[in-house]
Every structure is written in structure tokens, then in C-alpha cells.
Write a protein that holds these residues in place. Structure first.
Motif, PDB file in Angstrom:
ATOM      1  N   VAL B 604       0.304  -1.013   0.518  1.00 43.22           N
ATOM      2  CA  VAL B 604       0.167  -0.049  -0.215  1.00 43.22           C
ATOM      3  C   VAL B 604       0.948   1.308  -0.400  1.00 43.22           C
ATOM      4  O   VAL B 604       1.777   1.367   0.913  1.00 43.22           O
ATOM      5  CB  VAL B 604      -1.171   0.245   0.989  1.00 43.22           C
ATOM      6  CG1 VAL B 604      -2.046   1.250   1.233  1.00 43.22           C
ATOM      7  CG2 VAL B 604      -1.911  -1.239   1.293  1.00 43.22           C
ATOM      8  N   SER B 605       0.562   2.080  -0.529  1.00 46.10           N
ATOM      9  CA  SER B 605       1.242   3.615  -1.307  1.00 46.10           C
ATOM     10  C   SER B 605       0.728   4.580   0.179  1.00 46.10           C
ATOM     11  O   SER B 605      -0.328   4.289   0.814  1.00 46.10           O
ATOM     12  CB  SER B 605       1.607   4.022  -2.180  1.00 46.10           C
ATOM     13  OG  SER B 605      -0.339   4.292  -2.459  1.00 46.10           O
ATOM     14  N   GLU B 606       1.910   4.802   0.109  1.00 45.82           N
ATOM     15  CA  GLU B 606       1.193   6.180   0.902  1.00 45.82           C
ATOM     16  C   GLU B 606       0.046   6.776   0.753  1.00 45.82           C
ATOM     17  O   GLU B 606      -1.163   7.611   1.658  1.00 45.82           O
ATOM     18  CB  GLU B 606       2.429   7.609   1.168  1.00 45.82           C
ATOM     19  CG  GLU B 606       3.708   6.907   1.930  1.00 45.82           C
ATOM     20  CD  GLU B 606       3.541   6.258   3.343  1.00 45.82           C
ATOM     21  OE1 GLU B 606       3.888   5.574   3.790  1.00 45.82           O
ATOM     22  OE2 GLU B 606       2.391   7.472   4.014  1.00 45.82           O
ATOM     23  N   GLN B 608      -2.336   6.090  -1.019  1.00 46.51           N
ATOM     24  CA  GLN B 608      -3.644   4.719  -0.807  1.00 46.51           C
ATOM     25  C   GLN B 608      -4.305   5.081   0.701  1.00 46.51           C
ATOM     26  O   GLN B 608      -5.010   4.892   1.097  1.00 46.51           O
ATOM     27  CB  GLN B 608      -3.323   3.608  -1.101  1.00 46.51           C
ATOM     28  CG  GLN B 608      -3.036   3.870  -2.534  1.00 46.51           C
ATOM     29  CD  GLN B 608      -2.801   2.099  -3.019  1.00 46.51           C
ATOM     30  OE1 GLN B 608      -1.924   1.500  -2.536  1.00 46.51           O
ATOM     31  NE2 GLN B 608      -3.328   2.109  -4.744  1.00 46.51           N
ATOM     32  N   ARG B 609      -2.826   5.158   1.899  1.00 44.86           N
ATOM     33  CA  ARG B 609      -3.584   5.070   2.968  1.00 44.86           C
ATOM     34  C   ARG B 609      -4.266   6.534   3.686  1.00 44.86           C
ATOM     35  O   ARG B 609      -5.325   5.689   4.095  1.00 44.86           O
ATOM     36  CB  ARG B 609      -1.552   4.747   3.802  1.00 44.86           C
ATOM     37  CG  ARG B 609      -0.953   3.580   3.688  1.00 44.86           C
ATOM     38  CD  ARG B 609       0.134   3.146   4.360  1.00 44.86           C
ATOM     39  NE  ARG B 609       0.734   2.924   3.974  1.00 44.86           N
ATOM     40  CZ  ARG B 609       0.815   1.838   5.536  1.00 44.86           C
ATOM     41  NH1 ARG B 609      -0.122   1.790   5.546  1.00 44.86           N
ATOM     42  NH2 ARG B 609       1.445  -0.214   5.061  1.00 44.86           N
ATOM     43  N   ALA B 610      -3.561   6.625   2.716  1.00 45.73           N
ATOM     44  CA  ALA B 610      -4.548   8.261   2.773  1.00 45.73           C
ATOM     45  C   ALA B 610      -5.542   8.155   2.188  1.00 45.73           C
ATOM     46  O   ALA B 610      -6.640   8.765   3.683  1.00 45.73           O
ATOM     47  CB  ALA B 610      -3.638   9.634   2.648  1.00 45.73           C
ATOM     48  N   ALA B 612      -7.219   5.708   2.700  1.00 50.62           N
ATOM     49  CA  ALA B 612      -8.614   4.429   2.771  1.00 50.62           C
ATOM     50  C   ALA B 612      -8.793   5.911   4.359  1.00 50.62           C
ATOM     51  O   ALA B 612     -10.113   5.473   4.802  1.00 50.62           O
ATOM     52  CB  ALA B 612      -7.889   3.859   3.369  1.00 50.62           C
ATOM     53  N   ALA B 613      -7.861   6.298   4.829  1.00 52.03           N
ATOM     54  CA  ALA B 613      -8.109   6.508   6.578  1.00 52.03           C
ATOM     55  C   ALA B 613      -9.891   7.934   5.877  1.00 52.03           C
ATOM     56  O   ALA B 613     -10.271   8.026   6.175  1.00 52.03           O
ATOM     57  CB  ALA B 613      -6.786   7.571   6.894  1.00 52.03           C
TER      58      ALA B 613
END
Lengths: 209, 924
Positions: B604-606, B608-610, B612-613
Motif C-alpha cells: 500500500v502506498s502512502e 492509498q493509505r491517505a 483509506a483513512a
């Protein structure tokens, strides 16, 4: 019985009964009218029972509110207490007791009357600020109509109704709301017919079938 | 970056270049030229002086010369003239300022002092012929370096001046001063000057005077070679061109002679007198002299003869006169690039060969048709012109040139750049070294030029062949001078070398010329010739065109590394042992390695993490209700609302305190509606039973009690049994209260209607509409027990008042007391159809009266009593007065106060809004 089975039966019963009752209105056939009468009796009984169910549900909801730990409703306790007293008194005294009737009339009547009085002040205040909130000829027309009809319907000019010109004018003005009422009645009638047909056709199922 | 155009040849050069790659002329030289040789220290400077002549005008001026030599209006083109030659001519002319057509720069210093005596003596025009004949001589050639054109100026107008000049020259020069050979030459020229026949030529042609000598020269070789008519015509044309020039201009025999000598491009040996400028100083005019120079060079007789006589000695041995003549022929020979001065015979064979060589390479000397060419060597022999004589008779200015060029010893004219055309009078016989060097140089030049021709032919013949090698400007410079575009390229090289020498870049080795009197340029030319020969052998690989590179074999583009790599690998074992470039079978085929391990973890890239959050926050916020924003209510609204309430309340209460009692009278004359209702009630017989349906809300009891009370009072007064029923839960109770209130006002009827036979309360009907239908059809089944029956199980229908009542139509009237439309409509829809002729009356509030009025108009309701006023009026009939007055006053006051409040408040609000709206509009 499964829900899938209840749905069509309820719908069938509802439709059948409705058609019979409707037919009894138009077909002067005694047996049909007897059936209609029977069905109507059953409906009356069901309404009475539904009232009891509603009252019971009301009590249960308030009991739950009282028993709620997060946000207990104290007014629910009062309601339940008063309900209990009224129920007890009614069962004890019977509805025909004049004393029990005084309790109803002495409490219920002032409360509702007071609500109507507050509504009067609120409407007067709203009419007072209408021109300030909504500017336009409709607001002016509403205020003028309110004043006119308050005067005419209030009976302030009832002494002048016998006068030839004034009386005719007053009569004419009184007919204006009647025209509006007719429109309302027609709408209501049509809506009622449509609603009835929808139920008879099974489109609407207020009985949640 | 814009290219520079060479002022001499017109060739385009890069912007950063200062020297034309083609002709070697300076691209930026715009300075004036001082032709005074004495002021120049080096030959290069002198050459510069020549080249800088007349750079300002930039245009060639037409020179009025012989009509048969130039077409009118034509001028020399840079390709046709040599600037330096023109300079020489101007020197010989001396002061040309008096010329009308010739604008000589001020810096020009062509004085008689600079003109050698022999040159002056050569001019046959000055000596033997009057000034009028000078018209036939060479006209003054004026070369314009800026435009590269050589112009001819009118000689006729300057005849007098030129004559004087020539005369001066001739006077200065005596027979002793002039070299003998030159003198004899001039005489021969004069004798043959009469024969002229020149067609119109653009090239310079000898004049009538000098054409003779030229023709003699050409004719001397005419026996050796049988020229084709074209060649002869070209030669003759060239000669005619020269003649035309001489006719129009001053046509000095000496200038023409010198000019012809200098114009020999191929063979540098045996040059004639004159100081040819260096390559870089040659103006485009020199390039323009191509045709003329080519024509001149094709004069084999001249070249061969002079070459044989005047070939400079580089390193070769000193030769006698015959040998020199042969050498002259040799270097003139085209097909003998590296010929050695071995052939001393100047027989017809060698001359023929030389003629062939020259004829193939260079265009024929344009001579007049019919003119026979003479063997140059024969001419020279006839004139007894020996090399030694020439050397001895070298004019002073020539020797001065030698000094300028920086030679230690007195440099012979042959040693000078282009010295092959210089006839050194005072110089000793050319040394063999010089001759050999010169031959080598010329041979190399020949070779280079031939290579150029061959390359050009090859390129023109087949396009598919290999691209001919490009020749660099340096190489071009080494070509034979006066050969097409590379006319004076060799001069540029020489000049550069001179500059280097002046800057102290002298080589360690003493030039042979210094030792033995050989000029440096000989060695340079030799080296250049060697380079040219080498380059001829190894042609420079030019850029291949796209089409050619496409068909080039792959082996040519395979890098060497790959080739070497494949070749290095030699198979060691197996049936292919010893072979090279074999595909390895086993070494690289079997290679076991650990398989790659792929990570199971989700990558997961950064970003994508953002995302998702962010989605998680949105989902969490869905369950939470947004906080409502409470509107802050102003206190003024509370106060105003309270004031209104108090006012209305006061207006309603005060009449009870006998304050503000309403003054509006309650007219007894009721409306028609009231009369109809009254009539209907009065039509009910006494002792009948009337059904009173009480379906109003407790909140409307104040109004409804007034309205319904009057009706009850009337019914009571008529002695009518009253049965009360309600479809609302509070209806029966309200009915009881209504009855008690009415009986309180009518105490006489209190006892009667206290009995259950006169007032029967049927109770509450649940089911609203359905119950009404049921009641309407079967009232006894709809209501079994009354509200007062209690637990006694007494049937309500057993009372006397309800005797004979089995259906709704058994009642005498049905009076509906309601405040809303729904209840009234229900009674009208469910009960009224079952009532047949039984009147249905309605006592409603003021708010529902308009809604029930249509039913009244439709006849479903026979009469209606609506609102408090009508009720009060109807009550006055039955009830005693006084009790209604307080109600009317209170109602009247409250109504009026309400109307007043609404009216005043609306006006005030409107005024305020008008002012606020104007302010906002002004602000906008």
C-alpha cells in the motif's frame, strides 16, 4: 406462517372485504348489505382493539423510556402514573360517573384551549412580521385578507348584512372562501377515491401486508 | 549563426571564420591598401595591400575597353579576375587618379617609382605606339574586393594620362634596365598586335598589341599539338578576350604579358614576373579570373615555353636554358604530376604531351579562331630568353619583394608565391632543388586537381557509388592555383606560413630555401603535395547519405567489441572445439537459482493509505448526527410576542370587569343561514327524538358550547328528546358538559332533561367512519349500552326516548356539532345517505363553516349554524340576554385587538423594511 404466505392472504382479505363493503353501497341487496354490516362490525371491533393496542404500546414505550439507563425520561413516569390513575378511576368509577367526567373535562379542555390561545398570539405575531420577512404583493394580500375575514367572519359587520349593498358585498366576500373550500373538498374527494382504489387493487397496503 | 560571404569568390563561410576556405581571402578585411611595396615588410603584407585595393565601393566599374573584348555593360566577375593581378596592373599604370572612370582610393600609391623599369619598357604602347594605341592594350583593371568584381574602366578617357604614365615608365626604363628577353617579348607582341579577331567574350582577352606575342607563343606550340576546333576557338577566344581588354583599356603589353604569366594555374614552375599575392589576399576578383586564367593556362606554348625557361629551382640541379625550357614544358604537362626535370628535350612529343595534359585539365586559352599556337619554348628560344638572363634582369621591385618576403638571400621571383609565373631577371638559374621542389609541388597540385575532377565525375556519374571524399579547404588550397575555384588557395597557405614565420614559429630546420635560396613556400607546397597525394590515396570518408547507410552491410556497423567478443570465445570441447563464435550450449543453459520470493503483504502506498483513512472518517461520520445550529433569537421578539399576548388577553378579559365592553350591537336580524337553521329546528315536532352528534375537540369547547348551547336550549324548549353520540373519545364527556351548561341557563328544563328518557347519552363509537356506517345501518347493534349504563347491563335502547328507533332514519333530525371538516364529512358521507328525508343540521365553528357550506348548498346539510356570532344571535332567542353580552364583548375586543395588532405591525414592519432596503441598495 411465513411472511411470504401472509402477504398475499392479507392482501386478498383486504381486497375482498373492501369490495364487498363497496358493493354494499351500490347494490341494494340485503344479503350483501348484511355481509357489509357484519364486516363493518368486525372492523369496528378491530379498531377498538387497535386502540387498546396503541394504548398498550404507548405505555410500553414510556416504560422503556423510564427504564433507559443512558437518557431516562422523567416525564414518562408522570405519564404512566397519570395513565394508571385514570385507568383505575375509569374502571372503578365508570365513564358515566360525572366526577370522572369532570376530571376529563377540567384537565383536557383547559389544556387544549390554552394551546389554541397560544396559537392565536403566534399567528398574530407572524402576520405582524410577514411584511418584514417576505416583501411582495402576496404578503400584502395575505395581511389584507386576514384582516377582512377577521372582520367579516368575526361578526363585526353582522349588523350590516341586512343592508342592500353592504349585505350583498358581505355575502359576496363570504362566498370567496367557499369557492376555495370547494376546491379543497374536491381534492379531498378525489384523493380519497384514489386511495380506496389503490387499497382495493392491493397497491397500498397500510396493513403492512 | 549567419554565414559570411567571401567578398572575393562569394562563397559562404562560417561566421567564426576569418579566411575564406575556398579562395583564402580575408572575410573581414576591409582596410585600405597601400600598394607601396616599400612600406610593407613581408610579402604577405604586400599581398594584403594588393587585395585591399578598392574595397569601399564594392562594385565593379565598367571599363571602357576594346569593343571586341568585352560586351558593353559587362564587368569582370570575381571569378574572372585576380585582384592581385589588377593591383599589379595598377602599379604599372602608376597614377590612376586622373582616370575618369576609375576611382582609385586615396591610399593607392601607384607611382612610377614602384613600377619597375622593365615593366615600363615592356609596354609597347608607351614606347612604340602612340597613346591611341593604348586603347588596345590592357585597360586599367580595377578590382573591387568588396564585391569581388573586376571592373574595367575606360581607358580611352585616360589615354592621355596613361600615355604619360607609360611614357614615364618607358623613359625611366632603358634598354639596359629592361631585361632583354622581356624587351624582345614586347617587340614580338607589338608585331602581332594587329591581328585580332575576337568574338565577344566575357573573359579578358589580349589586345591587338599583345595578342601578337600571345599568338606567337600559342602558334609555337601549334605544330606540336593539333588542337581541335573547339580548343582552338577557345584559345583564340581567350586571346581575343584579352585583346578586347587591351583595346578598350590601356592594354599595356607589359601588363598583359605579366598577367598572362601570372595566370598559369597548374605549373608553378617557370613563373613569370610579378608578385602574386598570397592565397588569402586574393580577392574574389582573382577567382573571377578563372576563365581567363584557365584560358591563359591552356596556352601551352606560353606555359611550356616559360616553364621550360623559368621553372624555379627548388632543390634540383641548375639547368641550362634548354633544360629549363623542357622543365617548363614538363610542369605544364597535365599528365605528368611528378615529373622530374629529366626530359630536357622540348621536342614536339613532350610538347604534345604537355599540350594534351593541359588541354584535358584546363580549358583552352581563349584565342582568336585561326590563330596558331606557337611553341612557347620556340618562342622563348627565338627571343633568346634564358633563365639566367631573366634572373639577371630582375627588376628592383622584384628584388624588393624578395626582401619583403623575408628571404635571407635575394629571393628570385620564382621563389615567391606564385613565383612560377615570375620571371626572375636577376636571379641566378634556378637550382635543381628548387626545380624539383617546384615540380613536386606542381605535380602534387596536379594530382590533387585530378583527384578533384575524378571525384566530381564519379559523383556525377553514379549516385549509388561511394560518396566522393570531401576536400577540405586546406586541400583545396593545395590544388593547382588558378584552377577553377581554388585559384589562389595555395597563396593562402603561403601567407599563413609567412605569418607564422613572422611570429617566430620558424622551424628548427632551416628551410632549404634559406640555405640554398629556396623559398619556404616550396617546401610547404611540397608537403602539401605529399599530403594531397596521401589523401588521394586515402580518401577521406565522407558522411554517408541515408540511403547508402541503409544498404550498408551489417558487418560495417557491428562494433568491434562485439566482434572481438565473439571471436575471443573459442569452443573448447565437443564437436565444435576450436570454433569461434559458437553459441554456448551448457555453460549458460544450466543455471539454478533461487526462485524469486513474492511478498504476500499488501503493498500500500502512502497515497492509498491517505485515501483509506479519509474513507474511514467519512463512514464514521455517517452515524453521527450533525449538531444543529441554534439560532439566536433576539429578546425583542420575546418582548413583542409577550406584549401581543397580554394585549389580546386583556382585551378578552376586561369586559368581565366591565371595562371596554364591546359596543358593536349583535343584530338580531340574523342572516338567511341562521333563519334556515332556525326554521329547520322549529319544524321538528315535539316529543321527537333528535340525534345530536358531538364531535368537536375540547379546545374548541368555548365556541362550540356557545353555538351548541343555543341549539340544545331550543330543542329543550320544544320538548324534543335528545340522543347524544360521539365518534371521539372525549365527545361523550363534552356532551355531558354541554348539557350541564345549557341546563344551568335553563333551570326550568333541568329536571326534565335530567331524566334518562329525555337526554340519552349513547357514548363513544370507535372506528370513526366505519362505526358511523354501522350505526347508520343498525344503530341498535352499533350501540348496545349507553355511557351511563355502567355495569348494570341495561340496554340503552330500552328507554322511552329511543322507542321506535331502529335505524338512523327513525330520528327526526340529526344535528352535527363539529369544529373540523373531517368529522362533518364523515357524518355527511356515512350517515346522511341512510337518513332519507331526515334533515341533517350542522352547528360548526367559524373555521369549518366555509368548508361545510358546499354541503349546505348541495342539500346534504339542510342548515348550518356557524361561528360564535350566529350562535349568540340564535341563543338570544332561547337564552336570556346578558350572558351572551360578556362573551360578545370579550370576543369582539380580542378580535379587534388582534386585527389592530396585525395591521399596525404590518405597517411598521413594512416601513422598516423599506428603509433597510434602501440602505442596502445604497451600500451596493
Amino acid at each position: 406462517m411465513k411472511k411470504t404466505m401472509r402477504a398475499p392472504i392479507a392482501v386478498a382479505i383486504a381486497i375482498a372485504v373492501g369490495l364487498v363493503v363497496l358493493a354494499g353501497y351500490f347494490i341494494p341487496w340485503t344479503p350483501l348489505q348484511n355481509i357489509q354490516t357484519v364486516l363493518l362490525s368486525w372492523g369496528v371491533i378491530l379498531v377498538g382493539v387497535a386502540t387498546l393496542v396503541g394504548i398498550t404500546n404507548l405505555v410500553i414505550v414510556h416504560i422503556k423510556k423510564v427504564g433507559d439507563k443512558k437518557a431516562p425520561d422523567r416525564y414518562s413516569i408522570l405519564l404512566l402514573v397519570v395513565f394508571a390513575i385514570t385507568l383505575g378511576a375509569g374502571l372503578w368509577l365508570t365513564p358515566g360517573d360525572s366526577g370522572f367526567q369532570h376530571v376529563v373535562t377540567s384537565i383536557q379542555t383547559p389544556i387544549e384551549t390554552s394551546l389554541l390561545a397560544i396559537l392565536t398570539v403566534t399567528l398574530a405575531f407572524a402576520a405582524l412580521r410577514m411584511l418584514q420577512r417576505r416583501k411582495g404583493w402576496t404578503s400584502v394580500l395575505f395581511v389584507v385578507s386576514v384582516i377582512v375575514f377577521l372582520i367579516i367572519s368575526g361578526g363585526l359587520v353582522i349588523s350590516y348584512e341586512s343592508m342592500p349593498f353592504v349585505g350583498g358585498l358581505i355575502t359576496f366576500i363570504r362566498q370567496i372562501p367557499v369557492a376555495g373550500a370547494r376546491g379543497i373538498l374536491l381534492g379531498i374527494a378525489l384523493g380519497s377515491v384514489l386511495t380506496g382504489l389503490r387499497i382495493l387493487m392491493g397497491a397500498d397496503r397500510p396493513y403492512s401486508g | 549563426m549567419t554565414d559570411k560571404q567571401c567578398p572575393l569568390c562569394g562563397e559562404l563561410n562560417p561566421d567564426d571564420e576569418t579566411i575564406c576556405w575556398k579562395c583564402g581571402s580575408s572575410l573581414d578585411h576591409r582596410e585600405s591598401v597601400d600598394l607601396n611595396p616599400e612600406e610593407h615588410q613581408t610579402p604577405a603584407e604586400l599581398v594584403d595591400a594588393f587585395r585591399k585595393f578598392d574595397l569601399e565601393t564594392g562594385q565593379n566599374e565598367e571599363v571602357e575597353g576594346p569593343s571586341n573584348s568585352f560586351s558593353e555593360g559587362e564587368t569582370f566577375s570575381p571569378e574572372e579576375d585576380e585582384f592581385w593581378l589588377k593591383r599589379m596592373r595598377e602599379l604599372s599604370l602608376g597614377d590612376a587618379e586622373d582616370s575618369e572612370d576609375f576611382d582609385e582610393p586615396d591610399h593607392m600609391d601607384i607611382s612610377d617609382e614602384n613600377i619597375p623599369p622593365w615593366l615600363k619598357a615592356v609596354d609597347p604602347t608607351r614606347k612604340q605606339e602612340p597613346a591611341a594605341e593604348a586603347d588596345e592594350e590592357w585597360g586599367d583593371m580595377r578590382f573591387d574586393t568588396s564585391s569581388g568584381e573586376v571592373s574595367r574602366f575606360s581607358i580611352e578617357s585616360t589615354d592621355d594620362r596613361q600615355e604619360e604614365k607609360y611614357a614615364e615608365i618607358s623613359d625611366e626604363l632603358s634598354e639596359d634596365e629592361l631585361p632583354g628577353w622581356l624587351t624582345r617579348l614586347t617587340r614580338s607582341h607589338v608585331s602581332s598586335a594587329e591581328e585580332k579577331e575576337e568574338p565577344a567574350q566575357e573573359e579578358i582577352t589580349p589586345t591587338s598589341d599583345n595578342q601578337d606575342w600571345l599568338h606567337d607563343l600559342i602558334g609555337a606550340q601549334g605544330e606540336a599539338k593539333e588542337k581541335t576546333p573547339d580548343e582552338e576557338s577557345s584559345i583564340l577566344e581567350g586571346g581575343q578576350a584579352i585583346q578586347d581588354v587591351g583595346e578598350q583599356g590601356e592594354a599595356e603589353e607589359d601588363d598583359a604579358f605579366i598577367f598572362s604569366l601570372f595566370s598559369e594555374p597548374e605549373d608553378s614552375a617557370g613563373g613569370m614576373e610579378g608578385v602574386p599575392p598570397s592565397e588569402e589576399e586574393i580577392e574574389p576578383g582573382a577567382q573571377g579570373f578563372e576563365g581567363f586564367s584557365d584560358a591563359l593556362t591552356s596556352a601551352k606554348t606560353e606555359e611550356v615555353a616559360f616553364s621550360a625557361e623559368e621553372k624555379p629551382a627548388a632543390d634540383g640541379p641548375v639547368q641550362d636554358e634548354d633544360e629549363s625550357a623542357e622543365q617548363m614544358i614538363d610542369w605544364l604537362a597535365e599528365d605528368q604530376p611528378a615529373s622530374e626535370p629529366s626530359d630536357t628535350e622540348t621536342g614536339p612529343a613532350s610538347e604534345a604531351e604537355a599540350d594534351e595534359a593541359l588541354g584535358e585539365t584546363y580549358p583552352e586559352f581563349p584565342l582568336a579562331v585561326g590563330e596558331e599556337t606557337q611553341d612557347w619554348s620556340q618562342v622563348m628560344e627565338s627571343l633568346d630568353i634564358t633563365e639566367s638572363a631573366i634572373e639577371e634582369e630582375l627588376p628592383n621591385w622584384m628584388s624588393l619583394q624578395n626582401e619583403i618576403m623575408g628571404e635571407e638571400a635575394e629571393i628570385s621571383p620564382e621563389q615567391l608565391p606564385g613565383g612560377e609565373f615570375v620571371v626572375d631577371e636577376a636571379e641566378q638559374e634556378p637550382s635543381p632543388e628548387m626545380e624539383s621542389a617546384f615540380e613536386a609541388t606542381m605535380d602534387s597540385s596536379f594530382a590533387a586537381s585530378e583527384a578533384l575532377d575524378a571525384a566530381a565525375e564519379a559523383e556525377a556519374a553514379t549516385e549509388d557509388e561511394k560518396v566522393p571524399p570531401e576536400i577540405s579547404p586546406d586541400e583545396a588550397r593545395t590544388d593547382m592555383p588558378f584552377k577553377g575555384e581554388d585559384l589562389l588557395a595555395w597563396m593562402h597557405d603561403l601567407r599563413e606560413e609567412e605569418i607564422k614565420k613572422a611570429e617566430g614559429e620558424g622551424s628548427a630546420e632551416a628551410p632549404p630555401s634559406k640555405k640554398e635560396g629556396i623559398p619556404d613556400w616550396f617546401e610547404e607546397e611540397e608537403a602539401a603535395s605529399q599530403e594531397a597525394s596521401e589523401k588521394e590515396e586515402v580518401l577521406e570518408r565522407g558522411d554517408l547519405p541515408t540511403w547508402l547507410s541503409a544498404i550498408r552491410p551489417i558487418e560495417a556497423v557491428i562494433p568491434e567489441d562485439i566482434k572481438q567478443l565473439d571471436e575471443k570465445k573459442v569452443e573448447q570441447a565437443g564437436p565444435l572445439a576450436g570454433l569461434r563464435a559458437v553459441i554456448p550450449a551448457q555453460e549458460d543453459a544450466i543455471h539454478y537459482g533461487k526462485p524469486p520470493v513474492y511478498s504476500v503483504r499488501l503493498q500500500v502506498s502512502e497515497k492509498q493509505r491517505a485515501h483509506a483513512a479519509m474513507l474511514e472518517d467519512i463512514l464514521d461520520a455517517e452515524g453521527q448526527a450533525p449538531a444543529e445550529k441554534r439560532k439566536r433569537k433576539t429578546k425583542s421578539q420575546y418582548i413583542l410576542r409577550l406584549f401581543i399576548a397580554l394585549v389580546i388577553l386583556a382585551a378578552a378579559v376586561l369586559p368581565y370587569f366591565d371595562i371596554a365592553v364591546g359596543s358593536i350591537p349583535l343584530n338580531a336580524g340574523a342572516s338567511s343561514r341562521l333563519q334556515a337553521f332556525s326554521t329547520t329546528i322549529d319544524s321538528i315536532p315535539q316529543g321527537a327524538t333528535v340525534l345530536l352528534g358531538v364531535d368537536f375537540a375540547p379546545g374548541y369547547s368555548g365556541e362550540m358550547n356557545v353555538v351548541a348551547g343555543g341549539v340544545l336550549a331550543r330543542l329543550m324548549s320544544r320538548g324534543i328528546h335528545i340522543a347524544v353520540i360521539s365518534t371521539t373519545p372525549t365527545g361523550p364527556a363534552l356532551a355531558e358538559g354541554l348539557m350541564d351548561q345549557t341546563l344551568s341557563k335553563m333551570p326550568d328544563y333541568a329536571a326534565q332533561y335530567a331524566q334518562p328518557d329525555w337526554y340519552i347519552n349513547l357514548g363513544y363509537l370507535p372506528g370513526e367512519t366505519a362505526s358511523l356506517k354501522e350505526f347508520a345501518q343498525q344503530p341498535r347493534q352499533a350501540v348496545i349500552y349507553g355511557m351511563k349504563a355502567g355495569l348494570s347491563n341495561a340496554l340503552v335502547w330500552d328507554t322511552a326516548g329511543l322507542n321506535g328507533i331502529n335505524k338512523i332514519s327513525d330520528f327526526s333530525a340529526v344535528i352535527l356539532v363539529t369544529e373540523n371538516l373531517e368529522n362533518g364529512r364523515a357524518w355527511i358521507e356515512q350517515v346522511q345517505p341512510m337518513m332519507n328525508d331526515v334533515p341533517l343540521l350542522a352547528a360548526s365553528s367559524a373555521q369549518s363553516a366555509p368548508l361545510l357550506q358546499p354541503y349546505v348548498q348541495s342539500g346534504q346539510i339542510q342548515a348550518i349554524l356557524a361561528g360564535l356570532p350566529e350562535g349568540l344571535v340564535y341563543g338570544q332567542q332561547t337564552q336570556p340576554a346578558g350572558s351572551q353580552d360578556l362573551a360578545w364583548s370579550s370576543y369582539q375586543n380580542a378580535l379587534l385587538i388582534s386585527i389592530l395588532v396585525i395591521l399596525v405591525g404590518a405597517l411598521v414592519a413594512g416601513v422598516i423594511s423599506m428603509f433597510t432596503g434602501s440602505k442596502s441598495s445604497q451600500e451596493v
